[in-house]
Design a protein around this motif. Structure first.
Motif, PDB file in Angstrom:
ATOM      1  N   GLY A   4      54.250  14.847  53.850  1.00 44.76           N
ATOM      2  CA  GLY A   4      55.108  13.699  54.090  1.00 44.76           C
ATOM      3  C   GLY A   4      54.460  12.359  53.856  1.00 44.76           C
ATOM      4  N   LEU A   5      53.169  12.360  53.559  1.00 44.53           N
ATOM      5  CA  LEU A   5      52.432  11.142  53.278  1.00 44.53           C
ATOM      6  C   LEU A   5      51.101  11.536  52.655  1.00 44.53           C
ATOM      7  CD1 LEU A   5      51.294   9.747  56.770  1.00 44.53           C
ATOM      8  CD2 LEU A   5      51.369  12.109  56.068  1.00 44.53           C
ATOM      9  N   PRO A   6      50.418  10.607  51.984  1.00 45.10           N
ATOM     10  CA  PRO A   6      49.147  10.977  51.353  1.00 45.10           C
ATOM     11  C   PRO A   6      48.141  11.481  52.377  1.00 45.10           C
ATOM     12  CG  PRO A   6      49.922   8.864  50.523  1.00 45.10           C
ATOM     13  CD  PRO A   6      50.795   9.208  51.683  1.00 45.10           C
ATOM     14  N   ALA A   7      47.394  12.509  52.013  1.00 41.45           N
ATOM     15  CA  ALA A   7      46.378  13.049  52.907  1.00 41.45           C
ATOM     16  C   ALA A   7      45.334  11.974  53.208  1.00 41.45           C
ATOM     17  CB  ALA A   7      45.706  14.265  52.272  1.00 41.45           C
ATOM     18  N   ASN A   8      44.946  11.874  54.492  1.00 45.30           N
ATOM     19  CA  ASN A   8      43.957  10.892  54.918  1.00 45.30           C
ATOM     20  C   ASN A   8      43.162  11.504  56.063  1.00 45.30           C
ATOM     21  OD1 ASN A   8      42.649   8.681  56.329  1.00 45.30           O
ATOM     22  ND2 ASN A   8      43.949   7.295  55.148  1.00 45.30           N
ATOM     23  N   LEU A   9      41.964  11.953  55.761  1.00 42.45           N
ATOM     24  CA  LEU A   9      41.160  12.662  56.766  1.00 42.45           C
ATOM     25  C   LEU A   9      40.758  11.768  57.925  1.00 42.45           C
ATOM     26  CD1 LEU A   9      38.906  14.946  54.534  1.00 42.45           C
ATOM     27  CD2 LEU A   9      41.085  15.469  55.633  1.00 42.45           C
ATOM     28  N   ASP A  10      40.535  10.487  57.669  1.00 40.57           N
ATOM     29  CA  ASP A  10      40.174   9.568  58.755  1.00 40.57           C
ATOM     30  C   ASP A  10      41.339   9.400  59.728  1.00 40.57           C
ATOM     31  OD1 ASP A  10      37.615   9.151  57.786  1.00 40.57           O
ATOM     32  OD2 ASP A  10      38.195   7.411  56.582  1.00 40.57           O
ATOM     33  N   SER A  11      42.542   9.222  59.187  1.00 36.29           N
ATOM     34  CA  SER A  11      43.725   9.084  60.053  1.00 36.29           C
ATOM     35  C   SER A  11      44.009  10.388  60.788  1.00 36.29           C
ATOM     36  CB  SER A  11      44.944   8.677  59.219  1.00 36.29           C
ATOM     37  OG  SER A  11      44.768   7.395  58.663  1.00 36.29           O
ATOM     38  N   ALA A  12      43.804  11.505  60.100  1.00 38.77           N
ATOM     39  CA  ALA A  12      44.005  12.807  60.735  1.00 38.77           C
ATOM     40  C   ALA A  12      43.059  12.964  61.914  1.00 38.77           C
ATOM     41  CB  ALA A  12      43.779  13.924  59.724  1.00 38.77           C
ATOM     42  N   ARG A  13      41.803  12.632  61.697  1.00 42.93           N
ATOM     43  CA  ARG A  13      40.800  12.761  62.765  1.00 42.93           C
ATOM     44  C   ARG A  13      41.118  11.824  63.929  1.00 42.93           C
ATOM     45  NH1 ARG A  13      36.944  11.631  59.846  1.00 42.93           N
ATOM     46  NH2 ARG A  13      36.569  13.738  59.041  1.00 42.93           N
ATOM     47  N   TYR A  14      41.602  10.633  63.622  1.00 41.12           N
ATOM     48  CA  TYR A  14      41.931   9.663  64.678  1.00 41.12           C
ATOM     49  C   TYR A  14      43.011  10.214  65.613  1.00 41.12           C
ATOM     50  CZ  TYR A  14      43.988   5.567  66.931  1.00 41.12           C
ATOM     51  OH  TYR A  14      44.501   4.699  67.864  1.00 41.12           O
ATOM     52  N   TRP A  15      44.118  10.695  65.020  1.00 41.46           N
ATOM     53  CA  TRP A  15      45.236  11.135  65.849  1.00 41.46           C
ATOM     54  C   TRP A  15      44.941  12.467  66.545  1.00 41.46           C
ATOM     55  CZ3 TRP A  15      48.438   7.826  67.561  1.00 41.46           C
ATOM     56  CH2 TRP A  15      48.783   6.714  66.800  1.00 41.46           C
ATOM     57  N   LEU A  16      44.251  13.368  65.857  1.00 43.48           N
ATOM     58  CA  LEU A  16      43.894  14.634  66.499  1.00 43.48           C
ATOM     59  C   LEU A  16      42.926  14.400  67.661  1.00 43.48           C
ATOM     60  CD1 LEU A  16      43.467  16.906  63.346  1.00 43.48           C
ATOM     61  CD2 LEU A  16      45.280  17.075  65.065  1.00 43.48           C
ATOM     62  N   SER A  17      41.971  13.504  67.467  1.00 40.96           N
ATOM     63  CA  SER A  17      41.002  13.191  68.528  1.00 40.96           C
ATOM     64  C   SER A  17      41.694  12.540  69.721  1.00 40.96           C
ATOM     65  CB  SER A  17      39.902  12.264  67.992  1.00 40.96           C
ATOM     66  OG  SER A  17      39.167  12.892  66.968  1.00 40.96           O
ATOM     67  N   LYS A  18      42.639  11.649  69.442  1.00 37.94           N
ATOM     68  CA  LYS A  18      43.365  10.984  70.524  1.00 37.94           C
ATOM     69  C   LYS A  18      44.174  11.986  71.339  1.00 37.94           C
ATOM     70  CE  LYS A  18      45.883   6.716  71.389  1.00 37.94           C
ATOM     71  NZ  LYS A  18      46.452   5.489  70.782  1.00 37.94           N
ATOM     72  N   ALA A  19      44.819  12.934  70.634  1.00 39.78           N
ATOM     73  CA  ALA A  19      45.574  13.967  71.345  1.00 39.78           C
ATOM     74  C   ALA A  19      44.643  14.877  72.133  1.00 39.78           C
ATOM     75  CB  ALA A  19      46.398  14.786  70.354  1.00 39.78           C
ATOM     76  N   ALA A  20      43.490  15.211  71.543  1.00 37.84           N
ATOM     77  CA  ALA A  20      42.527  16.079  72.219  1.00 37.84           C
ATOM     78  C   ALA A  20      41.988  15.417  73.486  1.00 37.84           C
ATOM     79  CB  ALA A  20      41.387  16.433  71.270  1.00 37.84           C
ATOM     80  N   LYS A  21      41.690  14.128  73.401  1.00 35.43           N
ATOM     81  CA  LYS A  21      41.198  13.404  74.577  1.00 35.43           C
ATOM     82  C   LYS A  21      42.256  13.339  75.671  1.00 35.43           C
ATOM     83  CE  LYS A  21      37.889  10.517  72.051  1.00 35.43           C
ATOM     84  NZ  LYS A  21      37.573   9.152  71.562  1.00 35.43           N
ATOM     85  N   GLY A  22      43.510  13.403  75.266  1.00 38.48           N
ATOM     86  CA  GLY A  22      44.601  13.399  76.240  1.00 38.48           C
ATOM     87  C   GLY A  22      44.873  14.765  76.830  1.00 38.48           C
ATOM     88  N   GLY A  23      44.084  15.772  76.427  1.00 35.07           N
ATOM     89  CA  GLY A  23      44.228  17.115  76.991  1.00 35.07           C
ATOM     90  C   GLY A  23      45.062  18.063  76.171  1.00 35.07           C
ATOM     91  N   TYR A  24      45.372  17.697  74.941  1.00 34.56           N
ATOM     92  CA  TYR A  24      46.188  18.565  74.081  1.00 34.56           C
ATOM     93  C   TYR A  24      45.254  19.558  73.389  1.00 34.56           C
ATOM     94  CZ  TYR A  24      50.613  19.503  71.679  1.00 34.56           C
ATOM     95  OH  TYR A  24      51.774  20.083  71.241  1.00 34.56           O
ATOM     96  N   ASP A  25      45.197  20.778  73.896  1.00 31.61           N
ATOM     97  CA  ASP A  25      44.216  21.771  73.447  1.00 31.61           C
ATOM     98  C   ASP A  25      44.343  22.117  71.969  1.00 31.61           C
ATOM     99  OD1 ASP A  25      43.119  21.865  75.954  1.00 31.61           O
ATOM    100  OD2 ASP A  25      44.263  23.625  76.595  1.00 31.61           O
ATOM    101  N   ARG A  26      45.553  22.183  71.458  1.00 28.34           N
ATOM    102  CA  ARG A  26      45.737  22.568  70.057  1.00 28.34           C
ATOM    103  C   ARG A  26      45.128  21.534  69.118  1.00 28.34           C
ATOM    104  NH1 ARG A  26      51.763  24.448  68.907  1.00 28.34           N
ATOM    105  NH2 ARG A  26      50.760  25.042  66.946  1.00 28.34           N
TER     106      ARG A  26
END
Length: 480
Positions: free
Chosen positions: A185-207
């Motif tokens: 749905g948008l160009p792949a961006n590993l930095d943005s991917a890492r940012y949002w996944l890390s933010k969710a992980a810090k919030g307790g989202y295990d997946r």
């Protein structure tokens, strides 16, 4: 998504935990209801809690209405009752408790306490998103991401995930991270991917934390996809995925459909445009009189046994055909159960070879939803050709490759032939529809080059194959 319901119960009790005393002092209204719902409280009495919440809800407390919906959904303090859950969630939502729109969508999406209805789920998630409810943005985005009850659309899903993430939805952050990582749905961006996944992980989202531990995404980024494809070509990887369309439909005899068929099983992403996995596949088919039994084998291991029934030139799967357990990107260690629900395979014949190909629909038992699109392609060579393959080492065609890949409107094909002759070249989509064919390519001994123009073809994944003197070679092409 099921976790969200349990979170609501926790939040509904958390306000009273700090005020708990070892000796219970009766209070009225919501505080007492919450206290009696707490298993650690001396006054624990979930049935009484339900009565208290009913009284509060009848007095117009919209939060109590939502909690009642949760309790009837979970069977906490009362038997599970889908009708009552819908009633109280609906009343809460109509009275302005926006999260109840998400809860309504959730129970219809899961189909655990009401009949599963993806379209209703979408409707309720949409109502919640109109109220700017964070989880509702996530829920509606999830449905568009997979195409459940609505049109599959990564761009729409991304826009909804972005909105939900900006409002604090951990689920939306996780899904947005997946979209950035996979280029959905948008160009792949590993930095943005890492940012949002890390933010969710810090919030307790295990997946989200699990995804961060995986080295590669589900779908290869464009640059990686090209590199992987060319490496596969260099290693001589050749699939039989589209050889089925080089034959003709016919009405087979029982003996034509029994025996060992070999080929490939392809799994696509939700859009059907990207192959996310492909495995060598063997079907051992027995039976007669239009009813056949199939052993599905991968790496010499029987994964699934199911039945097929013949209708003219088509083989259809029987209902509730069986369960297969396998790992995938999101469950790499513990296998997930998938039911093979339905499928329809075309039967074709080329010379003495029998060809089977078509889409299959799997259902995720754990997630209670359809699985990604799957396509199988198999061939059973004639006994004479099978015997020849056992003793003949050298083949006529080799070094079969195509570039650029991904391509826009056309691509070049190159292969080497030991003998001159004629070749049949095909390009088909994942459903077996022909988008390009040339039956009379002149083959010369040595290096041969062919240009293929595919301007009218839609974006997506295709199978390119070449057939000459009974030999079939194929590879995957991506148009984007």
């Amino acid at each position: 998504m099921r976790v969200s319901i349990y979170i609501i119960v926790f939040l509904s009790m958390s306000g009273s935990l700090a005020a708990q005393n070892k000796i219970f002092r009766p209070v009225s209204g919501m505080i007492e209801a919450e206290t009696r719902l707490n298993p650690k409280s001396p006054a624990y009495d979930p049935k009484k809690s339900v009565d208290l919440y009913i009284a509060e809800a009848q007095a117009g407390n919209k939060r109590a209405m939502n909690i009642l919906g949760v309790l009837y959904s979970l069977g906490n303090g009362t038997p599970i009752n889908g009708k009552e859950a819908v009633k109280w969630f609906s009343q809460a939502a109509k009275n302005g408790y926006s999260r109840s729109w998400f809860n309504l969508g959730l129970i219809y999406k899961q189909g655990l306490v009401v009949d599963q209805d993806f379209e209703k789920a979408c409707k309720y998630f949409e109502q919640g998103s109109l109220k700017n409810q964070p989880s509702a943005y996530y829920g509606l985005g999830f449905m568009h991401y997979k195409g459940l009850g609505c049109a599959q659309s990564y761009p729409i899903a991304v826009s909804l995930f972005k909105r939900g993430a900006s409002l604090g939805s951990m689920g939306a952050m996780y899904m947005l991270g997946l979209c950035y990582r996979n280029g959905y749905g948008l160009p792949a961006n590993l930095d943005s991917a890492r940012y949002w996944l890390s933010k969710a992980a810090k919030g307790g989202y295990d997946r989200a934390n699990d995804e961060l531990q995986v080295l590669t995404p589900e779908n290869l980024s464009p640059k990686t996809a090209i590199r992987s494809e060319m490496n596969a070509i260099k290693k001589g990887v050749a699939m039989q995925a589209s050889s089925q369309v080089s034959g003709v439909n016919y009405l087979p005899r029982s003996k034509d459909l029994t025996g060992k068929f070999t080929g490939t099983v392809f799994t696509y992403d939700w859009s059907g445009q990207h192959i996310v996995s492909q495995e060598k596949l063997v079907w051992e088919i027995t039976g007669r009189d239009s009813l056949y039994r199939v052993k599905w084998k991968e790496n010499e291991k029987t994964m699934l046994t199911f039945s097929l029934y013949q209708q003219d030139t088509v083989l259809n799967l029987e209902d509730n055909t069986g369960l297969i357990e396998r790992t995938d990107h999101y469950s790499p260690i513990k296998p997930v159960g998938f039911e093979l629900r339905r499928g329809s395979l075309t039967l074709q014949k080329k010379g003495d070879s029998i060809l089977l190909a078509g889409p299959l629909q799997f259902w995720s038992v754990q997630r209670n939803e359809p699985e990604k699109p799957v396509f199988v392609s198999l061939v059973r060579p004639s006994e004479e050709k099978a015997a020849d393959k056992a003793v003949v080492v050298n083949t006529n065609i080799s070094r079969f490759k195509a570039w650029p890949n991904p391509f826009a409107t056309s691509f070049e094909v190159s292969f080497e032939a030991k003998r001159s002759g004629v070749a049949d070249m095909l390009l088909v989509d994942r459903m077996g529809n022909i988008v390009y064919r040339d039956r009379s390519i002149r083959v010369l001994a040595g290096i041969n080059n062919v240009r293929v123009n595919t301007a009218p073809a839609m974006l997506g994944t295709y199978i390119l194959s070449i057939t000459s003197n009974g030999e079939h070679l194929s590879t995957t092409m991506i148009k984007q």
